[in-house]
Write a protein that holds these residues in place. Structure first.
Motif, PDB file in Angstrom:
ATOM      1  N   ASN A  95       0.634  -1.277   0.319  1.00  0.00           N
ATOM      2  CA  ASN A  95       0.106   0.563  -0.004  1.00  0.00           C
ATOM      3  C   ASN A  95       1.300   1.453   0.194  1.00  0.00           C
ATOM      4  O   ASN A  95       0.544   2.264  -0.748  1.00  0.00           O
ATOM      5  N   ASN A  96       2.079   0.917   0.761  1.00  0.00           N
ATOM      6  CA  ASN A  96       3.020   2.706   1.083  1.00  0.00           C
ATOM      7  C   ASN A  96       3.561   2.969  -0.967  1.00  0.00           C
ATOM      8  O   ASN A  96       3.751   3.387  -1.475  1.00  0.00           O
ATOM      9  N   LEU A  97       4.074   2.270  -1.568  1.00  0.00           N
ATOM     10  CA  LEU A  97       4.541   2.178  -2.511  1.00  0.00           C
ATOM     11  C   LEU A  97       3.587   1.956  -3.947  1.00  0.00           C
ATOM     12  O   LEU A  97       3.636   2.765  -4.823  1.00  0.00           O
ATOM     13  N   GLU A 162       7.617  21.056  -6.996  1.00  0.00           N
ATOM     14  CA  GLU A 162       7.011  19.457  -7.259  1.00  0.00           C
ATOM     15  C   GLU A 162       8.263  18.149  -7.193  1.00  0.00           C
ATOM     16  O   GLU A 162       7.634  17.017  -5.963  1.00  0.00           O
ATOM     17  N   ILE A 163       9.091  18.577  -7.344  1.00  0.00           N
ATOM     18  CA  ILE A 163      10.673  18.434  -6.251  1.00  0.00           C
ATOM     19  C   ILE A 163      10.721  17.658  -5.118  1.00  0.00           C
ATOM     20  O   ILE A 163      11.102  17.028  -4.078  1.00  0.00           O
ATOM     21  N   VAL A 164      10.351  18.882  -4.768  1.00  0.00           N
ATOM     22  CA  VAL A 164      10.142  18.543  -3.008  1.00  0.00           C
ATOM     23  C   VAL A 164       9.348  17.828  -2.484  1.00  0.00           C
ATOM     24  O   VAL A 164       9.222  17.441  -1.759  1.00  0.00           O
ATOM     25  N   ASN A 165       8.268  18.683  -3.259  1.00  0.00           N
ATOM     26  CA  ASN A 165       6.764  17.209  -2.690  1.00  0.00           C
ATOM     27  C   ASN A 165       7.876  15.555  -2.905  1.00  0.00           C
ATOM     28  O   ASN A 165       6.945  14.977  -2.228  1.00  0.00           O
ATOM     29  N   ALA A 166       7.929  15.399  -3.778  1.00  0.00           N
ATOM     30  CA  ALA A 166       8.152  14.185  -4.192  1.00  0.00           C
ATOM     31  C   ALA A 166       9.403  13.846  -2.886  1.00  0.00           C
ATOM     32  O   ALA A 166       9.086  11.879  -2.769  1.00  0.00           O
ATOM     33  N   ASN A 167       9.847  14.335  -3.404  1.00  0.00           N
ATOM     34  CA  ASN A 167      10.676  14.286  -1.990  1.00  0.00           C
ATOM     35  C   ASN A 167      10.441  13.631  -0.440  1.00  0.00           C
ATOM     36  O   ASN A 167      11.152  12.944  -0.042  1.00  0.00           O
ATOM     37  N   ASN A 168       9.784  14.620  -0.274  1.00  0.00           N
ATOM     38  CA  ASN A 168       9.020  14.818   0.893  1.00  0.00           C
ATOM     39  C   ASN A 168       7.708  13.291   0.945  1.00  0.00           C
ATOM     40  O   ASN A 168       7.690  12.189   1.362  1.00  0.00           O
ATOM     41  N   ALA A 169       6.920  12.719  -0.111  1.00  0.00           N
ATOM     42  CA  ALA A 169       6.847  12.033  -0.197  1.00  0.00           C
ATOM     43  C   ALA A 169       7.415  10.607  -0.023  1.00  0.00           C
ATOM     44  O   ALA A 169       7.381   9.040   0.395  1.00  0.00           O
ATOM     45  N   ILE A 170       8.724  10.303  -1.203  1.00  0.00           N
ATOM     46  CA  ILE A 170       9.937   9.357  -0.841  1.00  0.00           C
ATOM     47  C   ILE A 170      10.179   9.133   0.591  1.00  0.00           C
ATOM     48  O   ILE A 170      10.060   7.975   0.831  1.00  0.00           O
ATOM     49  N   VAL A 171      10.397  10.101   1.287  1.00  0.00           N
ATOM     50  CA  VAL A 171      10.465  10.439   2.926  1.00  0.00           C
ATOM     51  C   VAL A 171      10.009   9.620   3.392  1.00  0.00           C
ATOM     52  O   VAL A 171       9.958   8.621   4.509  1.00  0.00           O
ATOM     53  N   GLU A 172       8.338   9.784   3.239  1.00  0.00           N
ATOM     54  CA  GLU A 172       7.510   9.219   4.176  1.00  0.00           C
ATOM     55  C   GLU A 172       6.946   8.261   4.100  1.00  0.00           C
ATOM     56  O   GLU A 172       7.537   7.137   4.891  1.00  0.00           O
ATOM     57  N   VAL A 174      10.169   5.726   2.058  1.00  0.00           N
ATOM     58  CA  VAL A 174      10.776   4.896   3.232  1.00  0.00           C
ATOM     59  C   VAL A 174      11.100   4.870   4.670  1.00  0.00           C
ATOM     60  O   VAL A 174      11.494   4.099   5.392  1.00  0.00           O
ATOM     61  N   GLU A 175      10.461   5.561   5.416  1.00  0.00           N
ATOM     62  CA  GLU A 175      10.321   6.509   6.700  1.00  0.00           C
ATOM     63  C   GLU A 175       9.189   4.615   7.486  1.00  0.00           C
ATOM     64  O   GLU A 175       9.414   4.377   7.720  1.00  0.00           O
ATOM     65  N   THR A 176       8.049   4.695   6.785  1.00  0.00           N
ATOM     66  CA  THR A 176       7.209   3.736   6.684  1.00  0.00           C
ATOM     67  C   THR A 176       7.034   2.425   6.762  1.00  0.00           C
ATOM     68  O   THR A 176       6.673   1.475   7.608  1.00  0.00           O
ATOM     69  N   ILE A 177       8.156   1.767   5.270  1.00  0.00           N
ATOM     70  CA  ILE A 177       8.795   1.227   4.976  1.00  0.00           C
ATOM     71  C   ILE A 177       9.694   0.319   6.299  1.00  0.00           C
ATOM     72  O   ILE A 177       9.937  -1.183   5.990  1.00  0.00           O
ATOM     73  N   GLY A 178      10.525   1.362   5.873  1.00  0.00           N
ATOM     74  CA  GLY A 178      11.536   0.869   6.878  1.00  0.00           C
ATOM     75  C   GLY A 178      11.292   0.191   8.407  1.00  0.00           C
ATOM     76  O   GLY A 178      12.501  -0.146   8.786  1.00  0.00           O
ATOM     77  N   SER A 179      10.397   1.424   8.789  1.00  0.00           N
ATOM     78  CA  SER A 179      10.002  -0.054  10.167  1.00  0.00           C
ATOM     79  C   SER A 179       9.704  -1.054   9.600  1.00  0.00           C
ATOM     80  O   SER A 179       9.547  -1.498  10.841  1.00  0.00           O
ATOM     81  N   ILE A 180       9.068  -1.458   8.966  1.00  0.00           N
ATOM     82  CA  ILE A 180       9.150  -2.962   8.800  1.00  0.00           C
ATOM     83  C   ILE A 180       9.776  -3.463   8.384  1.00  0.00           C
ATOM     84  O   ILE A 180      10.084  -4.756   9.579  1.00  0.00           O
ATOM     85  N   ILE A 181      10.657  -3.140   8.007  1.00  0.00           N
ATOM     86  CA  ILE A 181      11.994  -4.220   7.454  1.00  0.00           C
ATOM     87  C   ILE A 181      13.145  -4.061   8.525  1.00  0.00           C
ATOM     88  O   ILE A 181      13.740  -4.596   8.615  1.00  0.00           O
ATOM     89  N   PHE A 182      13.131  -2.935   9.607  1.00  0.00           N
ATOM     90  CA  PHE A 182      14.543  -2.277  10.443  1.00  0.00           C
ATOM     91  C   PHE A 182      13.058  -2.433  11.201  1.00  0.00           C
ATOM     92  O   PHE A 182      13.599  -1.103  11.815  1.00  0.00           O
TER      93      PHE A 182
END
Length: 196
Positions: A95-97, A162-172, A174-182
């Protein structure tokens, strides 16, 4: 504004140099955004291919053929396509991807990424006239060709937002998926090894 500052100190440069610098920064940021998506896919692939997390992943070709997913053929798009077809995988990761893929800024910048990478760079307007050409064939066999000279490009500020918004979406994501993976509560217990 129209000023370029580094460490709160204004940098003065001719307008042409400023144009090329902005072009470089926009181009670089956009290419890195889409490279980040593929890096996220590799991270998720490594996690999901572990037997405890579902194991074997596959690339699904347009023809429906399947091949093993590897480091060489795993992209953000191919991983997402596979996860959407495999309902047994971690739903929160999927869902996050999916949410990242559907992010408006990620979506709106994609045509520029594709043109920068595969076609003439649309922001580079220094090569003279380069009309957009399209043709249509009517039912009676008549071919009509249309030329459009010049095109309206988004402003540098539009790209910045748009670049800032895309970057923020990527960070968000990665933070969610990272808490699952690590997970933070994961502990590795090493046995004492006696030196001989």
């Amino acid at each position: 504004g129209n000023k370029l500052n580094i460490d709160n100190e204004e940098i003065e440069m001719p307008a042409e140099d400023t144009f090329w610098l902005m072009l470089y920064l926009i181009d670089n940021a956009i290419l890195r955004i889409y490279a980040s998506l593929d890096k996220i896919a590799q991270m998720v692939r490594c996690y999901l291919e572990h037997p405890n997390n579902g194991g074997h992943l596959e690339i699904i070709a347009k023809c429906g053929c399947k091949d093993p997913m590897t480091e060489k053929n795993c992209t953000f798009g191919s991983l997402l396509k596979y996860l959407l077809s495999d309902k047994k995988r971690n739903k929160e990761i999927m869902n996050n991807l999916k949410m990242l893929d559907g992010n408006k800024s990620i979506h709106d910048l994609r045509p520029f990424r594709n043109s920068f990478t595969h076609r003439r760079h649309e922001l580079d307007q220094t090569v003279g006239l380069d009309p957009r050409i399209s043709t249509n064939m009517s039912e009676d066999g008549t071919v009509s060709t249309f030329f459009k000279f010049g095109c309206t490009l988004p402003s540098v500020n539009w790209f910045r937002i748009e670049i800032v918004n895309a970057n923020n979406a990527i960070v968000e994501c990665v933070e969610t998926i990272g808490s699952i993976i690590f997970p933070r509560d994961y502990r590795i217990i090493a046995k004492n090894v006696k030196e001989t």
